[in-house]
Each structure stands twice: as structure tokens, then as C-alpha cells.
Design a protein around this motif. Structure first.
Motif, PDB file in Angstrom:
ATOM      1  N   LYS A 160     -38.779 -10.823 -35.724  1.00 53.46           N
ATOM      2  CA  LYS A 160     -39.997 -10.003 -35.719  1.00 53.46           C
ATOM      3  C   LYS A 160     -40.232  -9.327 -37.070  1.00 53.46           C
TER       4      LYS A 160
ATOM      5  N   ARG B 107     -46.252  -4.949 -39.757  1.00 50.79           N
ATOM      6  CA  ARG B 107     -46.739  -6.011 -38.878  1.00 50.79           C
ATOM      7  C   ARG B 107     -48.055  -6.615 -39.386  1.00 50.79           C
TER       8      ARG B 107
ATOM      9  N   LEU C 177     -43.351  -4.654 -35.771  1.00 50.43           N
ATOM     10  CA  LEU C 177     -43.423  -5.360 -34.495  1.00 50.43           C
ATOM     11  C   LEU C 177     -42.329  -4.917 -33.536  1.00 50.43           C
TER      12      LEU C 177
END
Length: 386
Positions: A151, A157, A219
Motif C-alpha cells: 500500500k 496516497r 492508504l
């Protein structure tokens, strides 16, 4: 105090459905916080508790012993909030050797947390600023191995995330769209370093934590990093010489109220209710940490007194005891490496410390046995799940 929402919503499309993502206004709040006499007293008590926590390390013969243990306790507690089941003992076993029987994925997450926190402390000690770059470095370590490693470790993100629910459309909360994250985190960094803003460092830390959790810039790992941020702000600005305030246990104990208050800030602008909750947690947590440090000092003194009564063996036993205070789970080989003693001498010392009630053996094996400083570990295990 209700001011109305502290940001605005933007409609965005995620996986084919339209959702309203919340974009917080920059800090500080446009309408100043209200400090009633009661709230000022609460702020004063929390500040005094931090002062006691900062000075408690002067009681310890080696403050790094307490820091070593407390960092690991916080790593366990903070990771437990995210659903891991590792105990303090699991982590120490993992660090001693990747021992069979510990929940590997869980303890790996906790070990990553220790690495991230230690990296942050080392960077700040070297003069590196508390910045988004440092947070990304810490995040890269936090997600370097195990669950979450796919992630985008160390990167803000690039896709929409959400909290609660099975998809953005039924989520409890949808953070800002990804294209807003960089600018919002830049605003947060400027607030943290803005000497003109009217609030004390402790209030600043309270505001910054909410803002970080609202932006949710990564994330995964936002909760853990957001809790670290509180302690790092206090440490960076000289309130704590060592980052020893960790609120994970308090947040875990009052988790529904914690989430409710974050939502109240976003939707109603009620910063004061959050601040009261936060300051109460700071006071309670700091006082608990001081109590823990004092109990450890008392334990060390009592066990040292037992050792001193062992006559000619006392010198070797005390040498081993100093190592065990730093590494409360140990093997004979590890003790040899850290003391320079021969294997028979280290084994004999461990046997004697067992007879004195300082150590016990926890594996039940005949070979590669692991010994635990039992009372020490019990004190640090308090409040964790196991």
C-alpha cells in the motif's frame, strides 16, 4: 462549542459511484478556541503532568532502559488498535529470535512500528525537522514488511480511501480526494512550525492529530502514524526531552468516544470537546507513565539488593542483571555476547537469578531456552491484550 463544519465536501467518483469527500480547512480554526476557567485548569494539569513525565527519567540510572521498554509497549498497544494480537512478550521474543509460536504477521507489524518510531527519534536527534518528509520516511518503515507492504509505503496516497463501510458509498467517513492530499499536508506542516499561531504546544498537538486523521494521507498506517505525531510534536518543541507520551491505551479504552469527537470536530466544529478529552488523556497517560517508571526503579532497587547479598557472586550477577534490565527476554548465548562471560558462567548466573525470583524460563525446552525478567515484563504488559 459548535461552529459549524470545519471544511467542505467535494463530490468525487470512486469505482463508479458518487461520494462526498471531506476537505478540512487549514489550521488553526478560524474562530479561536474558547478557554473557560475549567479548560484552563485542565490544560494546566496536563502540562504539569508532562513536566513530571519529562523529569522522571532523572530517577532512572539509565533512561534508555525506560525508553526501550516504553517504545515497545506503545508499539504493541498502537498496533492492537489496528487489530493485531501480539503481546509485549511476543515482540521481545521476535527481537531476540524469530521464535516459532509468535503470531508472525502481527508481530512483524509491531516490529515495523518500533523501527519507524526509532527512526523518527534518531532523525530529530540529528537535527532533522519534523516534516512531511520525515513522516513519509517513518511510514515507509511502518509498512516495509508484512501486511500493508503493498500500500505505497512512504508515499501519500494516489487513490481515494474511506473509513468504515464496505465501499466509499456506505463509508462512515470519506477523507479528501487524493489530488488534495499534498497541499493539505503542506498546510499542516506549516501550522506545526508556525510560531505566530496563538496556542501552546500541547493544544497544537491536539489540533494537528485531528487534522492528520482527517486528511488520512496514506492508504494504510494513518492511525499509528497519527498517534506518533502527538508525541513527536511535544518532543520536537522541547516539552519532552524524550518522546515518552503515548496515548494509544487511552484511545483504545475510549475508542467510540474518540471517533465520535473526531466526527464532531469535522461536522460541528466542536474543537473544545475534543480538546477536553485529549487533555484528560494526556494527564492520565503521563501520570501512569510516571507511576510505571517509579515502579521499575523500585523493582530494580529491590532486585539489586537481593543480588548484593550473594557475596562473591554478586559482581557477576550484577553484570548480568544490568543486561537483563535492558533486554528482559534473554538466552544464555545472548547474555554471553553482551557480558563477555563464558557460557558456564552465564548459565550459572541465570540459574542463580532464577533462584532469586528475578528470572523464569518460558519455553519449557531443554535447548535454546529463553529466560524472562518476569515482574518487569508484567509491569509493561499491563493494559495490553496479553
Amino acid at each position: 462549542m459548535e461552529r459549524g463544519g470545519t471544511g467542505h465536501y467535494e463530490t468525487t467518483s470512486v469505482a463508479g459511484e458518487s461520494v462526498r469527500a471531506f476537505v478540512p480547512a487549514p489550521l488553526p480554526p478560524e474562530m479561536p478556541l474558547e478557554f473557560t476557567p475549567e479548560r484552563r485548569k485542565l490544560l494546566e494539569r496536563a502540562t504539569l503532568a508532562l513536566g513530571r513525565l519529562d523529569s522522571v527519567t532523572l530517577l532512572l540510572p539509565d533512561p534508555d532502559i525506560f525508553l526501550y521498554a516504553y517504545v515497545r509497549r506503545e508499539a504493541v498497544l498502537s498496533s492492537q488498535i489496528e487489530g493485531t494480537q501480539s503481546s509485549f512478550s511476543d515482540l521481545l521474543l521476535f527481537e531476540l529470535e524469530e521464535a516459532p509460536g509468535v503470531p508472525f504477521d502481527d508481530v512483524l507489524e509491531v516490529s515495523n512500528y518500533v523501527s519507524a518510531l526509532n527512526h523518527g527519534m534518531e532523525r530529530l536527534a540529528g537535527g532533522f525537522p519534523l516534516s512531511n518528509r520525515l513522516l513519509r520516511e517513518m511510514h515507509a518503515l511502518l509498512l516495509s514488511r508484512g501486511r500493508g507492504s503493498h500500500k505505497q509505503p512512504g508515499e501519500f496516497r494516489r487513490s481515494q480511501n474511506w473509513l468504515g463501510g464496505t465501499r466509499p458509498g456506505n463509508a462512515r467517513f470519506v477523507p479528501p480526494p487524493p489530488q488534495q492530499v499534498e497541499a493539505l499536508m503542506g498546510d499542516l506542516e506549516r501550522f506545526i512550525h508556525d510560531e505566530r499561531q496563538p496556542y501552546t504546544t500541547l493544544v497544537k498537538a491536539a489540533l494537528a492529530h485531528v487534522q492528520f486523521e482527517t486528511i488520512h494521507p496514506f492508504l494504510d498506517g494513518n492511525g499509528r502514524l497519527g498517534r506518533m505525531l502527538i508525541s513527536f510534536i511535544l518532543h520536537h518543541e522541547g516539552i519532552l526531552r524524550r518522546p515518552l507520551l503515548y496515548l494509544s491505551l487511552y484511545f483504545r479504552q475510549y475508542r467510540p468516544r474518540y471517533y465520535e469527537l473526531l466526527d464532531q470536530v469535522r461536522t460541528q466544529g466542536d474543537w473544545e470537546a475534543w480538546l477536553d478529552f485529549f487533555l484528560e488523556g494526556v494527564e492520565r497517560t503521563a501520570n501512569d507513565a510516571v507511576d510505571t517508571a517509579r515502579r521499575l526503579v523500585r523493582l530494580f532497587q529491590e532486585d539489586e539488593a537481593r543480588i548484593q547479598r550473594q557475596g562473591r557472586r554478586a559482581g557477576t550477577l550484577f553484570r548480568c542483571f544490568q543486561v537483563i534490565c535492558r533486554r528482559p527476554l534473554i538466552t544464555v548465548n545472548e547474555l554471553c555476547a553482551r557480558t563477555g562471560l563464558s557460557y558456564p558462567a552465564a548459565a550459572a548466573a541465570i540459574d542463580t537469578l532464577g533462584e532469586l525470583g528475578v528470572l523464569d524460563e518460558i519455553t519449557g525446552r531443554k535447548r535454546n531456552r529463553v529466560y524472562r525478567y518476569t515482574t518487569y515484563v508484567s509491569i509493561l504488559n499491563e493494559g495490553t491484550l496479553a
